[in-house]
Structure formats: structure tokens, C-alpha cells
Design a protein around this motif. Structure first.
Motif, PDB file in Angstrom:
ATOM      1  N   SER A  51       0.822  -1.209   0.000  1.00  0.00           N
ATOM      2  CA  SER A  51       0.000   0.000   0.000  1.00  0.00           C
ATOM      3  C   SER A  51       0.858   1.263   0.000  1.00  0.00           C
ATOM      4  O   SER A  51       0.359   2.351  -0.293  1.00  0.00           O
ATOM      5  N   ARG A  52       2.138   1.137   0.324  1.00  0.00           N
ATOM      6  CA  ARG A  52       3.071   2.265   0.290  1.00  0.00           C
ATOM      7  C   ARG A  52       4.002   2.205  -0.916  1.00  0.00           C
ATOM      8  O   ARG A  52       5.026   2.875  -0.958  1.00  0.00           O
ATOM      9  N   SER A  53       3.677   1.356  -1.911  1.00  0.00           N
ATOM     10  CA  SER A  53       4.484   1.198  -3.132  1.00  0.00           C
ATOM     11  C   SER A  53       5.928   0.812  -2.814  1.00  0.00           C
ATOM     12  O   SER A  53       6.854   1.145  -3.555  1.00  0.00           O
ATOM     13  N   PHE A  54       6.113   0.109  -1.704  1.00  0.00           N
ATOM     14  CA  PHE A  54       7.448  -0.250  -1.233  1.00  0.00           C
ATOM     15  C   PHE A  54       8.189  -1.123  -2.241  1.00  0.00           C
ATOM     16  O   PHE A  54       9.412  -0.999  -2.427  1.00  0.00           O
ATOM     17  N   TYR A  55       7.458  -2.042  -2.881  1.00  0.00           N
ATOM     18  CA  TYR A  55       8.095  -2.997  -3.774  1.00  0.00           C
ATOM     19  C   TYR A  55       8.252  -2.488  -5.201  1.00  0.00           C
ATOM     20  O   TYR A  55       8.970  -3.096  -6.001  1.00  0.00           O
ATOM     21  N   ASP A  56       7.574  -1.427  -5.549  1.00  0.00           N
ATOM     22  CA  ASP A  56       7.560  -0.980  -6.940  1.00  0.00           C
ATOM     23  C   ASP A  56       8.943  -0.532  -7.396  1.00  0.00           C
ATOM     24  O   ASP A  56       9.657   0.193  -6.687  1.00  0.00           O
ATOM     25  N   ASN A  57       9.322  -0.998  -8.599  1.00  0.00           N
ATOM     26  CA  ASN A  57      10.605  -0.648  -9.216  1.00  0.00           C
ATOM     27  C   ASN A  57      11.800  -1.074  -8.365  1.00  0.00           C
ATOM     28  O   ASN A  57      12.780  -0.341  -8.223  1.00  0.00           O
ATOM     29  N   THR A  58      11.685  -2.268  -7.798  1.00  0.00           N
ATOM     30  CA  THR A  58      12.809  -2.862  -7.068  1.00  0.00           C
ATOM     31  C   THR A  58      13.289  -4.095  -7.826  1.00  0.00           C
ATOM     32  O   THR A  58      12.576  -4.636  -8.675  1.00  0.00           O
ATOM     33  N   LYS A  59      14.515  -4.543  -7.515  1.00  0.00           N
ATOM     34  CA  LYS A  59      15.097  -5.668  -8.233  1.00  0.00           C
ATOM     35  C   LYS A  59      14.996  -6.972  -7.439  1.00  0.00           C
ATOM     36  O   LYS A  59      15.098  -6.966  -6.213  1.00  0.00           O
ATOM     37  N   CYS A  60      14.782  -8.066  -8.159  1.00  0.00           N
ATOM     38  CA  CYS A  60      14.973  -9.391  -7.574  1.00  0.00           C
ATOM     39  C   CYS A  60      16.470  -9.677  -7.706  1.00  0.00           C
ATOM     40  O   CYS A  60      16.965  -9.959  -8.800  1.00  0.00           O
ATOM     41  N   HIS A  61      17.188  -9.544  -6.587  1.00  0.00           N
ATOM     42  CA  HIS A  61      18.648  -9.471  -6.649  1.00  0.00           C
ATOM     43  C   HIS A  61      19.346 -10.826  -6.598  1.00  0.00           C
ATOM     44  O   HIS A  61      20.569 -10.896  -6.711  1.00  0.00           O
ATOM     45  N   GLU A  62      18.569 -11.907  -6.439  1.00  0.00           N
ATOM     46  CA  GLU A  62      19.239 -13.202  -6.287  1.00  0.00           C
ATOM     47  C   GLU A  62      18.416 -14.328  -6.880  1.00  0.00           C
ATOM     48  O   GLU A  62      17.189 -14.355  -6.763  1.00  0.00           O
ATOM     49  N   ILE A  63      19.112 -15.263  -7.530  1.00  0.00           N
ATOM     50  CA  ILE A  63      18.536 -16.535  -7.956  1.00  0.00           C
ATOM     51  C   ILE A  63      19.239 -17.579  -7.107  1.00  0.00           C
ATOM     52  O   ILE A  63      20.399 -17.919  -7.353  1.00  0.00           O
ATOM     53  N   THR A  64      18.577 -18.050  -6.068  1.00  0.00           N
ATOM     54  CA  THR A  64      19.256 -18.840  -5.049  1.00  0.00           C
ATOM     55  C   THR A  64      19.640 -20.226  -5.548  1.00  0.00           C
ATOM     56  O   THR A  64      19.038 -20.764  -6.487  1.00  0.00           O
ATOM     57  N   THR A  65      20.650 -20.796  -4.903  1.00  0.00           N
ATOM     58  CA  THR A  65      21.071 -22.155  -5.241  1.00  0.00           C
ATOM     59  C   THR A  65      20.041 -23.186  -4.806  1.00  0.00           C
ATOM     60  O   THR A  65      20.117 -24.350  -5.201  1.00  0.00           O
ATOM     61  N   GLU A  66      19.077 -22.758  -3.995  1.00  0.00           N
ATOM     62  CA  GLU A  66      18.011 -23.657  -3.546  1.00  0.00           C
ATOM     63  C   GLU A  66      16.887 -23.758  -4.575  1.00  0.00           C
ATOM     64  O   GLU A  66      15.973 -24.577  -4.414  1.00  0.00           O
ATOM     65  N   GLY A  67      16.937 -22.889  -5.587  1.00  0.00           N
ATOM     66  CA  GLY A  67      15.918 -22.941  -6.625  1.00  0.00           C
ATOM     67  C   GLY A  67      14.790 -21.966  -6.429  1.00  0.00           C
ATOM     68  O   GLY A  67      13.619 -22.306  -6.627  1.00  0.00           O
ATOM     69  N   ALA A  68      15.122 -20.729  -6.031  1.00  0.00           N
ATOM     70  CA  ALA A  68      14.091 -19.718  -5.814  1.00  0.00           C
ATOM     71  C   ALA A  68      14.590 -18.357  -6.286  1.00  0.00           C
ATOM     72  O   ALA A  68      15.798 -18.087  -6.316  1.00  0.00           O
ATOM     73  N   VAL A  69      13.648 -17.510  -6.649  1.00  0.00           N
ATOM     74  CA  VAL A  69      13.941 -16.119  -6.981  1.00  0.00           C
ATOM     75  C   VAL A  69      13.707 -15.294  -5.720  1.00  0.00           C
ATOM     76  O   VAL A  69      12.643 -15.407  -5.087  1.00  0.00           O
ATOM     77  N   ARG A  70      14.698 -14.480  -5.373  1.00  0.00           N
ATOM     78  CA  ARG A  70      14.620 -13.676  -4.142  1.00  0.00           C
ATOM     79  C   ARG A  70      14.356 -12.222  -4.503  1.00  0.00           C
ATOM     80  O   ARG A  70      15.122 -11.602  -5.235  1.00  0.00           O
ATOM     81  N   CYS A  71      13.287 -11.676  -3.966  1.00  0.00           N
ATOM     82  CA  CYS A  71      12.867 -10.314  -4.290  1.00  0.00           C
ATOM     83  C   CYS A  71      12.510  -9.564  -3.002  1.00  0.00           C
ATOM     84  O   CYS A  71      12.511 -10.127  -1.914  1.00  0.00           O
ATOM     85  N   GLY A  72      12.176  -8.271  -3.172  1.00  0.00           N
ATOM     86  CA  GLY A  72      11.611  -7.513  -2.064  1.00  0.00           C
ATOM     87  C   GLY A  72      12.562  -6.626  -1.295  1.00  0.00           C
ATOM     88  O   GLY A  72      12.182  -6.066  -0.266  1.00  0.00           O
ATOM     89  N   ASP A  73      13.797  -6.470  -1.769  1.00  0.00           N
ATOM     90  CA  ASP A  73      14.761  -5.604  -1.091  1.00  0.00           C
ATOM     91  C   ASP A  73      15.025  -4.375  -1.958  1.00  0.00           C
ATOM     92  O   ASP A  73      15.698  -4.477  -2.983  1.00  0.00           O
ATOM     93  N   PRO A  74      14.513  -3.215  -1.570  1.00  0.00           N
ATOM     94  CA  PRO A  74      14.735  -2.010  -2.383  1.00  0.00           C
ATOM     95  C   PRO A  74      16.208  -1.668  -2.581  1.00  0.00           C
ATOM     96  O   PRO A  74      16.577  -1.060  -3.579  1.00  0.00           O
ATOM     97  N   SER A  75      17.070  -2.070  -1.634  1.00  0.00           N
ATOM     98  CA  SER A  75      18.495  -1.754  -1.754  1.00  0.00           C
ATOM     99  C   SER A  75      19.217  -2.721  -2.682  1.00  0.00           C
ATOM    100  O   SER A  75      20.325  -2.430  -3.151  1.00  0.00           O
ATOM    101  N   GLY A  76      18.624  -3.881  -2.966  1.00  0.00           N
ATOM    102  CA  GLY A  76      19.247  -4.856  -3.842  1.00  0.00           C
ATOM    103  C   GLY A  76      20.479  -5.516  -3.245  1.00  0.00           C
ATOM    104  O   GLY A  76      21.255  -6.149  -3.959  1.00  0.00           O
ATOM    105  N   THR A  77      20.667  -5.404  -1.941  1.00  0.00           N
ATOM    106  CA  THR A  77      21.860  -5.934  -1.286  1.00  0.00           C
ATOM    107  C   THR A  77      21.602  -7.216  -0.510  1.00  0.00           C
ATOM    108  O   THR A  77      22.550  -7.910  -0.125  1.00  0.00           O
ATOM    109  N   GLY A  78      20.339  -7.517  -0.221  1.00  0.00           N
ATOM    110  CA  GLY A  78      20.021  -8.622   0.657  1.00  0.00           C
ATOM    111  C   GLY A  78      19.976  -8.218   2.116  1.00  0.00           C
ATOM    112  O   GLY A  78      19.642  -9.018   2.982  1.00  0.00           O
ATOM    113  N   LEU A  79      20.308  -6.963   2.399  1.00  0.00           N
ATOM    114  CA  LEU A  79      20.319  -6.448   3.771  1.00  0.00           C
ATOM    115  C   LEU A  79      19.217  -5.425   4.013  1.00  0.00           C
ATOM    116  O   LEU A  79      19.100  -4.886   5.115  1.00  0.00           O
ATOM    117  N   GLY A  80      18.426  -5.149   2.976  1.00  0.00           N
ATOM    118  CA  GLY A  80      17.424  -4.102   3.087  1.00  0.00           C
ATOM    119  C   GLY A  80      16.057  -4.609   3.485  1.00  0.00           C
ATOM    120  O   GLY A  80      15.804  -5.809   3.581  1.00  0.00           O
TER     121      GLY A  80
END
Length: 296
Positions: free
Chosen positions: A134-163
Motif C-alpha cells: 500500500s506504500r508502493s514499497f516494492y515498486d521498481n525494485t530488483k529481484c537481486h538473487e537466484i538462489t542455489t536452492e531454486g528460488a527467486v529472491r525479491c523484495g529488497d529495495p536496496s538490492g543488497t540482501g540487507l534491506g
């Protein structure tokens, strides 16, 4: 003289007898009072015990329900971690605890991805994603990782995995451990995280924020760490396409960063719970996004 002394002795004896009688009477009254108090205490304990057994001291069901609806949002220091983005926190009470919500993720990689979020199993995670959407938090952010476990990781506006947001919350629906860590479950044994599963992932285990995983293949593990919050209902081919992208070192030694193509979440919306027939039509949580506060 003897007669006078005898009379004095009789008077003294009579006085002593009266004193002893009064003292004995006081003792009897005291014992009667104590006995009465003891009986009253025993009766009171019996009454209280019976009432307790019958549930007279149970809290009102509505009060219990309200307590169960509370989610705990743990503040995070956005000043110390500049990868965090402060957009406030969701409500803590009155949150839905049943039903489903629909999450729609539009990327630059193909058809929109639609997922059904399980409110009953992960009410706090769903409340958090809905609040952030509702706060457009996810809009125009990157999925920064394709994990070795077989998943796409998204939701970090910083694109670092720490955000993430300036709060975190605990795990809710982590599956039980598999009998063995084999990547392929035994016949008849479902995967820990089947293909199409949507799960939360924290920048520290158990400290969930905004980041999530969408599995493009089955993953089985003896040490589950991710809260399952839903499943993909359409657009899984888009996630599978992203899963096939070549990857490079992300700076930590892990070859999980998309190599050539940025995977961008153009928008993420979550529907409100379906209304009753007499209610107003369903709207999306991000239909009227609020202005996002500056990052802390």
C-alpha cells in the motif's frame, strides 16, 4: 477474727471463680470464632475451586481472539542500516486471521505472477506485505538473487540482501524438517518447499521484513528456515524463466546475481479480503499509495 478471715477468703475465692469463668468464656468464644473462620475459608476455597473448574475465570472469547490477533513488529535502526526504508508499521490488532489475499507481481520478465497468500497460516506476514504494498514499497525494485536452492529472491529495495522496512517480525509457518537433506524427497514424500511456494526470508534467520522467495523448483531440506506464506496460482512460467537466467558472483563468492538482465518488480499489489455480497467491491492495497517517507 477467724470468721472475718474466712469471709475474706470466700469473697476472694468467689472473685477468682468469676474471673476464671469469664476467661473460660472468652476462650470458648475465640475458639468458636476461629472455627467459624476456618469453615468459611474452606467453603470459600471449595466455591472458588468449583468456579475455576467450570471456567468462571476464563477470559471472554472475544478477549482471547483479540489477543491472538496481535502481531509484534520489532523496530530496526534505519539510521544504523541505511539499506532500510522507513514506511511506518502495520496495525498490531484487528488483523485478519482467516481467508486468503491475492498478491500480483508484475516484472519485466513476462506474464504477471499471481499468488494466493494464506492469511490463516501467516497473518503477520500477509499484513506486512499488504502494508508495504500500500506504500508502493516494492515498486521498481530488483529481484537481486537466484538462489542455489531454486528460488527467486525479491523484495529488497536496496538490492543488497540487507534491506527492508524499519521493522521485523518472527517466523510463522516454517515446515517441519524432512527425514533427510536429499534434494529429492523419498517416494510419496512432498518437498519441503514445493515449486510455486512463496516464503519469507529474513536478512537474519527469523527476522523477516520485506524479502520473499518464489520457488521455481522443488526444494527439500532437513533444516527448514523460511516461513511459507502462499503459493503461485498463475505466471509460474515467468518465475521458471527467471530461474534459468545466467548468474555471476554477487560479491560474496556466491554466483547468484542475475548476469545480464536486471529482474525488476515493476509493481506489487495485494487485494483486500473479499467482501460480503452487501459490501463494497474489492480494491487493491496499492490503489492509492501513500507517499513514502525518506529512507532512514
Amino acid at each position: 477474727m477467724a470468721s472475718s478471715r474466712d469471709r475474706q477468703r470466700k469473697l476472694a475465692r468467689a472473685k477468682l471463680d468469676r474471673q476464671m469463668a469469664r476467661r473460660a468464656a472468652r476462650v470458648r468464644r475465640r475458639r468458636q470464632i476461629q472455627a467459624g473462620v476456618g469453615v468459611a475459608v474452606v467453603l470459600a476455597l471449595i466455591v472458588v475451586g468449583s468456579a475455576w473448574g467450570l471456567g468462571a475465570f476464563d477470559r471472554d472469547p472475544a478477549e482471547n481472539s483479540a489477543a491472538e490477533d496481535v502481531c509484534l513488529w520489532t523496530p530496526q535502526d534505519a539510521a544504523a542500516n541505511t539499506n532500510l526504508k522507513d514506511v511506518g508499521t502495520p496495525a498490531t490488532t484487528g488483523l485478519p486471521t482467516e481467508g486468503v489475499r491475492t498478491m500480483t507481481v508484475v516484472t519485466n520478465q513476462g506474464a504477471p505472477v499471481t499468488a494466493e497468500l494464506d492469511v490463516a497460516s501467516a497473518p503477520c506476514a500477509v499484513a506486512s506485505i499488504s502494508h508495504l504494498a500500500s506504500r508502493s514499497f516494492y515498486d521498481n525494485t530488483k529481484c537481486h538473487e537466484i538462489t542455489t536452492e531454486g528460488a527467486v529472491r525479491c523484495g529488497d529495495p536496496s538490492g543488497t540482501g540487507l534491506g527492508g522496512p524499519a521493522y521485523s517480525f518472527y517466523d510463522e509457518n516454517v515446515p517441519t524438517a524432512a527425514p533427510s537433506p536429499s534434494a529429492s524427497p523419498a517416494p510419496g514424500q512432498p518437498a519441503t518447499y514445493p515449486k510455486g511456494t512463496v516464503a519469507m526470508i529474513g536478512s537474519a534467520p527469523g527476522a523477516n521484513g520485506s524479502q520473499f522467495l518464489v520457488f521455481f523448483k522443488d526444494f527439500t531440506t532437513a533444516d527448514p528456515k523460511y516461513s511459507i506464506i502462499g503459493r503461485v496460482t498463475s505466471g509460474l512460467e515467468t518465475i521458471e524463466k527467471i530461474g534459468k537466467l545466467p548468474t555471476v558472483d554477487n560479491g560474496s563468492g556466491a554466483k547468484v546475481k542475475p548476469k545480464d538482465d536486471d529482474v525488476v518488480v515493476q509493481s506489487l499489489t495485494v487485494t483486500e479480503p473479499a467482501p460480503s455480497p452487501a459490501a463494497t467491491p474489492t480494491t487493491t492495497a496499492s490503489a492509492t499509495p501513500a507517499a513514502s517517507p525518506s529512507a532512514g
